[in-house]
Design an enzyme around this catalytic site. Structure first.
Site, mmCIF file in Angstrom:
data_model
loop_
_atom_site.group_PDB
_atom_site.id
_atom_site.type_symbol
_atom_site.label_atom_id
_atom_site.label_comp_id
_atom_site.label_asym_id
_atom_site.label_seq_id
_atom_site.Cartn_x
_atom_site.Cartn_y
_atom_site.Cartn_z
ATOM 1 C CB CYS A 136 -0.924 -0.024 1.207
ATOM 2 S SG CYS A 136 -1.912 1.472 1.325
ATOM 3 C CB CYS A 139 -0.675 2.512 4.032
ATOM 4 S SG CYS A 139 -2.147 1.842 3.302
ATOM 5 C CG ASP A 140 3.067 1.255 4.462
ATOM 6 O OD1 ASP A 140 2.648 1.714 5.539
ATOM 7 O OD2 ASP A 140 2.783 0.120 4.045
#
Ligand code: NDP
Length: 310
Positions: A136, A139-140
Site C-alpha cells: 500500500c 499507507c506507507d
C-alpha cells in the site's frame, strides 16, 4: 444464546455500505460488521476520480467516511468485528470474533479482496519485520520520502501507486514481468511521462535484500536473458492484484478456483438461500467502486424480496 439478525452485511467497502443504505431505508434493520480494514480497499487509495457525482474527485478515505455516515443516517447498526466462523448447514449461523453467535434471516457478503504478494521468503521476512515491504503506497509511501523504491506490477494499481510514490521518493523503479503493461493507456502514459519513474519490462524479482532489519536493495532478473542485477532501494512495494476474502464461506458457497463467489446470473443470489454477494468478492472483471456499490444495491433489493417471500 445467539443474537437474531434480520439482515447481516459483512464488509465495509462501497458494496457493504451501499447495501446498508438500501437495507436500512427498507426497514430491514441491517447490522454491518466492518472487518479488519474498515472502509475496505478504498481507504488505501488516493483520489477517486471516476465515481459519478464527484466532479473534482474525492479521496478514498473521505468517500468511505461519507458512505458510512450515509448508512448510519438511516439506522444501520455498524459494528467493529470480524466474522470468524460460518455454519450454513441448516440456518444461517455466523460467529463474530469466535464467540458472539448470530442467527440471520439474510446475509450479504461484501468482504472484498486483499492484496497479493509474490511469495518470496525474503519478501515475507521484511514484510513481517515492517522493514520496507508494503502492498500500500498510500499507507506507507511517506516513510520513503526522498528515498529510492521499487514497485512490482503492471496493472492500474501499480501505475497509480508508482505515480503516487514518484511525488514522494527520489526514484521509483517499476518491475513489469512482461514486455507490456496490463494497465489502461491513460495510467501507462502517466508513469511513462514521469521523469523519476524508471520502467523495467521483462523483469522479475529474485530476492528482497536487506541488513536483517531494513530493505537495502532488490535482486532482479531480466526474463529474456536471465541476467541478474541488484538495484538499491529502501522500500519494496507490491501491486500485483488481489485475492477475494471468501475463505470462510468455502465449505458452503460455490466459488471459482481463485475464490470469487459464483452468483446466479443477473442477481446477487448465491447457492445458499438467503445469502447474497456483492462487490469484489464476486467480481474479477470490473472491480470498481461504482460496480461494487451497484451490486451492493442489488444485494439489498434481492435480500428484501427474499425476506418478503419468507
Ligand atoms: P491487475 O490484476 O489488473 O494487474 C496485476 C498486475 O500484476 C499485472 O500487470 C500482472 O502481470 C502483475 N503480476 C501478477 N502477478 C505477478 C507476479 N507474481 N509477479 C509480477 N507481476 C505480477 O490488478 P490491479 O490491482 O492493478 O487492478 C485490479 C482492478 O482494479 C483492475 O480492473 C483495474 O483496472 C482496477 N483499478 C483501477 C484503478 C483506476 O481506474 N484508478 C486503480 C487501480 C485499480 P501480467 O500482466 O503479466 O499478468
Amino acid at each position: 444464546m445467539s443474537e437474531k439478525v434480520n439482515c447481516l452485511i459483512i464488509g465495509s467497502g462501497p458494496a457493504g455500505y451501499t447495501a446498508a443504505i438500501y437495507a436500512a431505508r427498507a426497514n430491514m434493520n441491517p447490522v454491518l460488521y466492518q472487518g479488519i480494514q474498515p472502509g475496505g480497499q478504498l481507504t488505501t487509495t488516493t483520489d477517486v476520480e471516476n465515481f459519478p457525482g464527484y466532479p473534482k474527485g474525492i479521496s478514498g478515505p473521505e468517500m468511505m467516511i461519507e458512505l458510512q455516515s450515509q448508512a448510519e443516517r438511516f439506522g444501520t447498526d455498524i459494528r467493529n468485528g470480524w466474522i470468524t466462523n460460518v455454519d450454513f448447514r441448516n440456518e444461517l449461523k455466523l460467529w463474530v470474533n469466535n464467540e458472539h453467535e448470530l442467527e440471520c434471516n439474510t446475509v450479504i457478503i461484501s468482504t472484498g479482496a486483499s492484496a497479493k504478494y509474490l511469495g518470496l521468503k525474503s519478501e515475507k521476512k521484511y514484510l513481517e519485520l515492517g522493514g520496507g515491504v508494503s502492498a500500500c503506497a498510500v499507507c506507507d509511501g511517506f516513510f520513503y520520502k526522498n528515498q529510492e523504491v521499487v514497485i512490482v506490477g503492471g496493472g492500474d494499481s501499480a501505475c497509480e501507486e508508482a505515480h503516487y510514490l514518484s511525488k514522494l521518493c527520489s526514484k521509483v523503479t517499476m518491475l513489469v514481468r512482461k514486455s507490456q503493461f496490463r494497465a489502461s493507456k491513460i495510467m501507462q502514459d502517466r508513469v511513462i511521462k514521469t521523469a523519476n519513474i524508471e520502467i523495467l519490462y521483462n523483469t522479475s524479482t529474485v530476492e528482497v535484500k536487506g541488513d536483517g532489519q531494513l530493505v537495502t536493495s532488490i535482486l532482479i532478473k531480466n526474463n529474456l536473458n536471465n541476467k541478474l542485477r541488484e538495484i538499491p532501494a529502501t522500500g519494496f512495494f507490491v501491486a500485483i492484484g488481489h485475492k477475494p476474502n471468501t475463505d470462510i464461506f468455502k465449505p458452503y458457497i460455490n466459488m471459482d478456483s481463485t475464490g470469487y463467489i459464483i452468483n446466479e446470473q443477473g442477481s446477487t443470489k448465491t447457492n445458499i438461500k438467503g445469502v447474497f454477494v456483492s462487490g469484489d468478492a464476486a467480481d474479477h472483471t470490473y472491480r470498481q467502486a461504482i460496480t461494487a456499490a451497484g451490486t451492493g444495491c442489488m444485494a439489498a433489493l434481492d435480500a428484501e424480496r427474499y425476506l418478503a417471500s419468507m
